[in-house]
Design a protein around this motif. Structure first.
Motif, PDB file in Angstrom:
ATOM      1  N   ASP A 254      -4.347   3.250  -1.675  1.00 38.55           N
ATOM      2  CA  ASP A 254      -5.093   4.045  -0.708  1.00 38.55           C
ATOM      3  C   ASP A 254      -5.366   5.413  -1.330  1.00 38.55           C
TER       4      ASP A 254
ATOM      5  N   GLU B  23       0.831  -1.207   0.000  1.00 46.52           N
ATOM      6  CA  GLU B  23       0.000   0.000   0.000  1.00 46.52           C
ATOM      7  C   GLU B  23       0.865   1.257   0.000  1.00 46.52           C
TER       8      GLU B  23
ATOM      9  N   GLU C 130     -11.442   2.444   5.967  1.00 49.25           N
ATOM     10  CA  GLU C 130     -10.623   2.303   7.179  1.00 49.25           C
ATOM     11  C   GLU C 130     -11.056   3.362   8.178  1.00 49.25           C
TER      12      GLU C 130
ATOM     13  N   ASN D 247      -4.660   8.324   0.954  1.00 44.31           N
ATOM     14  CA  ASN D 247      -3.225   8.622   1.095  1.00 44.31           C
ATOM     15  C   ASN D 247      -2.691   9.402  -0.103  1.00 44.31           C
TER      16      ASN D 247
ATOM     17  N   HIS E 186      -8.301   1.356  -0.518  1.00 43.75           N
ATOM     18  CA  HIS E 186      -8.656   1.883   0.800  1.00 43.75           C
ATOM     19  C   HIS E 186      -9.263   3.270   0.640  1.00 43.75           C
TER      20      HIS E 186
ATOM     21  N   HIS F 136      -7.875   9.241   9.823  1.00 40.99           N
ATOM     22  CA  HIS F 136      -8.781   8.069   9.900  1.00 40.99           C
ATOM     23  C   HIS F 136      -9.777   8.200  11.053  1.00 40.99           C
TER      24      HIS F 136
HETATM   25 FE   LIG Z   1      -4.784   2.637   4.011  1.00 38.04          FE
END
Ligand SMILES: [Fe+2]
Length: 287
Positions: free
Chosen positions: A178, A145, A251, A181, A209, A224
């Motif tokens: 992600d 990831e 998440e 991210n 994600h 998160h």
């Molecule tokens: Fe993640």
């Protein structure tokens, strides 16, 4: 090698398993296709977490997600950790196993943070060797990831997206992308998140994600701890346009809400995915 040969079947829409939801998950039917567990929480000898995990594995497909592989470190790979990971995989029979493209410590010191790597040929070679060893030991491809980051290295010679694509190809591993991210790092480092998406190898994107983060104006922090924000939904739609339907999950690690709240947010992910796929199909018809 074809796409079918590389990727596991699409799982649908999932959540990260959190202890707050154990009881809800082992009873009743929920609009939930699969769950992702944090591997380290279950690499233990016994107790309640394993009891609930076994029950949940009877009801849902499960994937394993780790934070301690430290694949980018120059410390030797931690064989004890790998043994425990493999043992857990034998118990869970996960659809796949993932960790992060990062390093988490050096000389036995754990920083408890997912640190980005310098994006160089040397790092690429180092990672390729280590990923191959891990995959050989586990007997399967792993997913790595992209992490959110707040620093870069002056000696990086290529971009993060070029590096991730090269790692996946050279080490023959898969990608857990992600979207949150990418958005956080794009804001912090001033790149276009679409450039990142465009560089990703479609045939290696196994999982996505989604998460909430905090936009502080000058920079963003990957928290998160609340719902997904609009810019991440928009980037998710772009990812569906590019990669099609990919196994997607939310998440949430802080301020964990009731299960139904997260299931509502997951419903939105399904809607964004379905709408984007329908629009793409419509565009093809009229093209
Ligand atoms: Fe993640």
């Amino acid at each position: 090698m074809t796409v079918e040969n590389l990727l596991q079947p699409h799982l649908g829409f999932g959540l990260g398993l959190r202890s707050e939801h154990y009881l809800d998950l082992i009873k009743g039917d929920h609009p939930l296709d699969w769950l992702e567990i944090l591997s380290e929480n279950y690499m233990i000898a016994g107790g309640k977490p394993l009891y609930y995990l076994d029950k949940i594995c009877e009801r849902y497909p499960v994937v394993m997600h780790g934070v301690s592989l430290s694949i980018g470190s120059v410390d030797p790979l931690n064989q004890n950790y790998l043994n425990d990971l493999k043992k857990l995989a034998q118990r869970v029979k996960p659809k796949w196993i993932s960790d992060h493209l990062c390093w988490t410590g050096i000389e036995g010191v754990n920083l408890h943070d997912l640190m980005p790597l310098p994006y160089t040929e040397e790092a690429l070679h180092h990672l390729t060797e280590r990923i191959s060893k891990v995959q050989d030991f586990l007997g399967r491809r792993i997913l790595l990831e992209n992490v959110s980051s707040y620093l870069t290295y002056q000696h990086s010679t290529i971009s993060e997206w070029e590096f991730l694509a090269a790692v996946a190809k050279q080490a023959d591993c898969l990608i857990l992308l992600d979207i949150n991210n990418i958005q956080v790092s794009a804001h912090n480092h001033g790149f276009d998140p679409l450039t990142y998406l465009t560089a990703m190898p479609v045939e290696r994107i196994q999982q996505i994600h989604l998460a909430g983060h905090l936009n502080k104006g000058e920079y963003s922090i990957d928290t998160h701890d609340h719902e997904i924000i609009e810019s991440v939904w928009n980037l998710y739609a772009e990812s569906v346009r590019r990669f099609g339907a990919v196994s997607t999950m939310i998440e949430r690690d802080e301020d964990i809400p009731p299960l139904d709240t997260l299931l509502n947010e997951l419903r939105k992910a399904r809607e964004v995915c379905d709408r984007t796929l329908a629009e793409s199909k419509q565009n093809l018809i009229y093209a």
